[in-house]
Design a protein around this motif. Structure first.
Motif, PDB file in Angstrom:
ATOM      1  N   THR A 145       0.839  -1.201   0.000  1.00  0.00           N
ATOM      2  CA  THR A 145       0.000   0.000   0.000  1.00  0.00           C
ATOM      3  C   THR A 145       0.874   1.251   0.000  1.00  0.00           C
ATOM      4  OG1 THR A 145      -1.754  -1.161   1.198  1.00  0.00           O
ATOM      5  CG2 THR A 145      -1.825   1.236   1.236  1.00  0.00           C
ATOM      6  N   ILE A 297      -5.756   8.155   3.217  1.00  0.00           N
ATOM      7  CA  ILE A 297      -6.183   6.790   2.919  1.00  0.00           C
ATOM      8  C   ILE A 297      -5.127   5.781   3.364  1.00  0.00           C
ATOM      9  CG2 ILE A 297      -6.631   5.176   1.003  1.00  0.00           C
ATOM     10  CD1 ILE A 297      -8.107   7.466  -0.387  1.00  0.00           C
ATOM     11  N   ALA A 301      -5.935   2.967   6.096  1.00  0.00           N
ATOM     12  CA  ALA A 301      -5.765   1.576   5.658  1.00  0.00           C
ATOM     13  C   ALA A 301      -4.778   0.836   6.555  1.00  0.00           C
ATOM     14  CB  ALA A 301      -5.282   1.540   4.210  1.00  0.00           C
ATOM     15  N   LYS A 306      -7.088  -2.270   4.266  1.00  0.00           N
ATOM     16  CA  LYS A 306      -7.244  -1.606   2.974  1.00  0.00           C
ATOM     17  C   LYS A 306      -8.502  -2.030   2.231  1.00  0.00           C
ATOM     18  CE  LYS A 306      -3.834  -4.792   1.007  1.00  0.00           C
ATOM     19  NZ  LYS A 306      -2.426  -4.861   0.557  1.00  0.00           N
ATOM     20  N   VAL A 309     -11.380   0.085   3.592  1.00  0.00           N
ATOM     21  CA  VAL A 309     -11.277   1.467   3.103  1.00  0.00           C
ATOM     22  C   VAL A 309     -11.694   1.536   1.641  1.00  0.00           C
ATOM     23  CG1 VAL A 309      -9.705   3.396   2.700  1.00  0.00           C
ATOM     24  CG2 VAL A 309      -9.464   2.014   4.765  1.00  0.00           C
ATOM     25  N   PHE A 310     -11.290   0.539   0.870  1.00  0.00           N
ATOM     26  CA  PHE A 310     -11.609   0.483  -0.555  1.00  0.00           C
ATOM     27  C   PHE A 310     -13.123   0.469  -0.777  1.00  0.00           C
ATOM     28  CE2 PHE A 310     -12.684  -2.080  -4.280  1.00  0.00           C
ATOM     29  CZ  PHE A 310     -11.955  -1.461  -5.281  1.00  0.00           C
ATOM     30  N   GLY A 313     -15.027   3.608   0.946  1.00  0.00           N
ATOM     31  CA  GLY A 313     -14.705   4.876   0.287  1.00  0.00           C
ATOM     32  C   GLY A 313     -15.440   5.030  -1.030  1.00  0.00           C
ATOM     33  N   THR A 347      -9.173   7.777  -5.794  1.00  0.00           N
ATOM     34  CA  THR A 347      -7.969   7.524  -5.002  1.00  0.00           C
ATOM     35  C   THR A 347      -8.054   6.163  -4.322  1.00  0.00           C
ATOM     36  OG1 THR A 347      -7.777   9.911  -4.595  1.00  0.00           O
ATOM     37  CG2 THR A 347      -6.440   8.467  -3.218  1.00  0.00           C
ATOM     38  N   CYS A 348      -9.215   5.842  -3.781  1.00  0.00           N
ATOM     39  CA  CYS A 348      -9.392   4.524  -3.150  1.00  0.00           C
ATOM     40  C   CYS A 348      -9.117   3.405  -4.154  1.00  0.00           C
ATOM     41  CB  CYS A 348     -10.817   4.384  -2.597  1.00  0.00           C
ATOM     42  SG  CYS A 348     -11.138   5.340  -1.103  1.00  0.00           S
ATOM     43  N   TYR A 349      -9.605   3.576  -5.368  1.00  0.00           N
ATOM     44  CA  TYR A 349      -9.421   2.510  -6.361  1.00  0.00           C
ATOM     45  C   TYR A 349      -7.958   2.379  -6.766  1.00  0.00           C
ATOM     46  CZ  TYR A 349      -9.809  -0.395 -10.467  1.00  0.00           C
ATOM     47  OH  TYR A 349      -9.641  -1.415 -11.376  1.00  0.00           O
ATOM     48  N   GLN A 351      -5.163   3.688  -5.591  1.00  0.00           N
ATOM     49  CA  GLN A 351      -4.157   3.527  -4.543  1.00  0.00           C
ATOM     50  C   GLN A 351      -4.208   2.135  -3.929  1.00  0.00           C
ATOM     51  OE1 GLN A 351      -4.380   6.529  -1.504  1.00  0.00           O
ATOM     52  NE2 GLN A 351      -2.680   5.716  -0.316  1.00  0.00           N
ATOM     53  N   LEU A 352      -5.408   1.574  -3.782  1.00  0.00           N
ATOM     54  CA  LEU A 352      -5.565   0.319  -3.044  1.00  0.00           C
ATOM     55  C   LEU A 352      -5.759  -0.911  -3.933  1.00  0.00           C
ATOM     56  CD1 LEU A 352      -7.879   1.630  -0.184  1.00  0.00           C
ATOM     57  CD2 LEU A 352      -5.405   1.311  -0.139  1.00  0.00           C
TER      58      LEU A 352
END
Length: 456
Positions: A145, A297, A301, A306, A309-310, A313, A347-349, A351-352
């Motif tokens: 992450t 995030i 996470a 994570k 959060v994914f 979010g 960002t969630c998508y 980044q994670l």
């Protein structure tokens, strides 16, 4: 054996490569449909088909490149030769993609189809090995992450280049007396060169731990035909519940992302009556907010998980976007609110999701005893390509059926076109984001399960 090279230098060198893929991805996702319809003079339905055809081609190119990168051995490693080889062609094809040609509809269609196929071929040649490279650098659950957080920050630099600068470049070029067509050609050249340079710099400078280097495979691996081997690998991957769920979630999110990204300039220009300067300002807000969300995030996470959060979010952002369709969001404030919600989900998508994919590669290796990182990444990339194609084709068809006419001025478009442009800005992407949340409710991989897998 644990592998990790998470020095600050290596995280930055890896992250730089993110400029390439997001510059190109954002540029085409945001402006290609707009360029084809309003500058190149292609009808919305045909423009959607051209854009979708490119993504469908990537769905074929990505798996092959992933398979080859898994089975390539060189003094530069498995992934970096592909990134190096893609650097110059992506610059050239991006330039050609945003070049206007004076020809009839048939010739235009053939030209842009050929160029977009070449563009996505070389994009895949960089993207699939680049994302796969992250799994080679570290196998730590949270470390992945962290690594992808660096990549996402540089992704936002790519977003700045591919989303904010194009309208400014066009405005600057036209203010000097050149045509709008020349302005968009300048956009293609600039973005292509920057993207190619980023891919090359990352490929040359990044390092992978010695423990990540697989032994040279036996001759039978290379004797097996690539197509058959790819299908066999994909069939085995589909047996894994986490892989199936991630693929479905990716398809749903990328359809949402494609609708929003390709529609937002239409909405801001057509529905809200914004000029290029205000459009660029909104794009800048999306970019800067994406960077601002990264440490937030990553911290959440790290303290929770994570996967949670994914899904929360993306799900919460989508639900609010659906509700906002009930209100008039054509003001600057309304557009920024919607854009911030999209930025949070995006960002969630980005980044994670790659970090979650890396975890799946470890599950696959545990199950099969073989590293199939490129296959897993390319399979997920295949789902992304198909969903982008579906989103672009869907948006093109919706605009065509709603009465959008590429031959008349924006301020003369019919009310039906305005209505559906608005739906594609909030309601439709929001709905698909909520579906992502629903799909991921039973996702089985988290920090606890990964610890259990490693301790078996």
């Amino acid at each position: 054996m644990r592998r990790e090279d998470l020095t600050l230098r290596n995280k930055i060198c890896y992250g730089i490569g993110g400029i390439c893929d997001n510059t190109l991805y954002t540029l085409t996702g945001t402006y290609l449909l707009l360029f084809l319809t309003t500058v190149a003079g292609v009808s919305p339905a045909v423009a959607g088909t051209i854009s979708a055809a490119g993504s469908l081609w990537e769905a074929f190119a990505g798996p092959y490149i992933g398979y080859r990168s898994d089975n390539t051995r060189s003094r530069f490693g498995k992934r970096r030769p592909f990134m190096m080889a893609a650097s110059v062609p992506v610059a050239l094809t991006t330039s050609l993609l945003f070049m206007t040609i004076n020809a009839g509809p048939g010739v235009k269609t053939v030209y842009y189809l050929v160029v977009i196929v070449l563009f996505w071929t070389f994009f895949s040649m960089d993207f699939v090995p680049y994302v796969s490279l992250g799994a080679d650098i570290t196998d730590d659950y949270h470390g992945r992450t962290v690594l992808r957080s660096y990549a996402y920050v540089f992704n936002q630099v790519g977003m700045l280049i591919g989303m904010v600068l194009p309208t400014l470049i066009v405005e600057r070029v036209t203010s000097m007396g050149a045509t709008t067509q020349r302005g968009w050609l300048a956009v293609g050249i600039f973005c292509g060169v920057v993207a190619g340079a980023a891919a090359l710099i990352s490929a040359v400078t990044v390092r992978t731990p010695d423990s990540a280097k697989d032994p040279v495979p036996d001759d039978t691996t290379h004797k097996e035909k690539a197509a058959g081997a790819i299908l066999k690998e994909y069939a085995s991957l589909l047996k894994l519940k986490p892989m199936r769920m991630v693929v479905v979630a990716s398809v749903l999110y990328l359809i949402a992302n494609t609708f929003f990204s390709s529609d937002r300039v239409f909405f801001m220009t057509l529905n809200a009556g914004m000029g290029q300067d205000r459009v660029s300002l909104v794009m800048l807000v999306i970019t800067l907010s994406g960077i601002a969300f990264v440490p937030f995030i990553e911290r959440i996470a790290g303290k929770t998980d994570k996967t949670a959060v994914f899904k929360y979010g993306i799900g919460i952002a989508g639900a609010i976007m659906m509700v906002l369709r009930l209100f008039d969001m054509t003001s600057m404030g309304g557009i920024i609110i919607v854009s911030l919600l999209y930025s949070l989900a995006n960002t969630c998508y980005w980044q994670l999701m790659p970090s979650m994919i890396y975890d799946i590669t470890e599950v696959v290796e545990k199950e099969t005893g073989k590293s199939q990182t490129g296959a897993v990444i390319s399979f997920q990339a295949l789902s992304e390509s198909l969903s982008i194609a579906a989103g672009l084709q869907g948006l093109g068809l919706i605009l065509g059926l709603a009465g959008f006419d590429e031959n008349i001025a924006f301020n003369l478009q019919p009310v039906s076109a305005l209505t559906w442009v608005s739906n594609c800005f909030t309601l439709i992407p929001g709905l698909f984001m909520v579906l992502v949340f629903i799909v991921m409710l039973k996702y089985p991989i988290n920090k606890k399960t990964m610890d259990e897998i490693r301790n078996v």
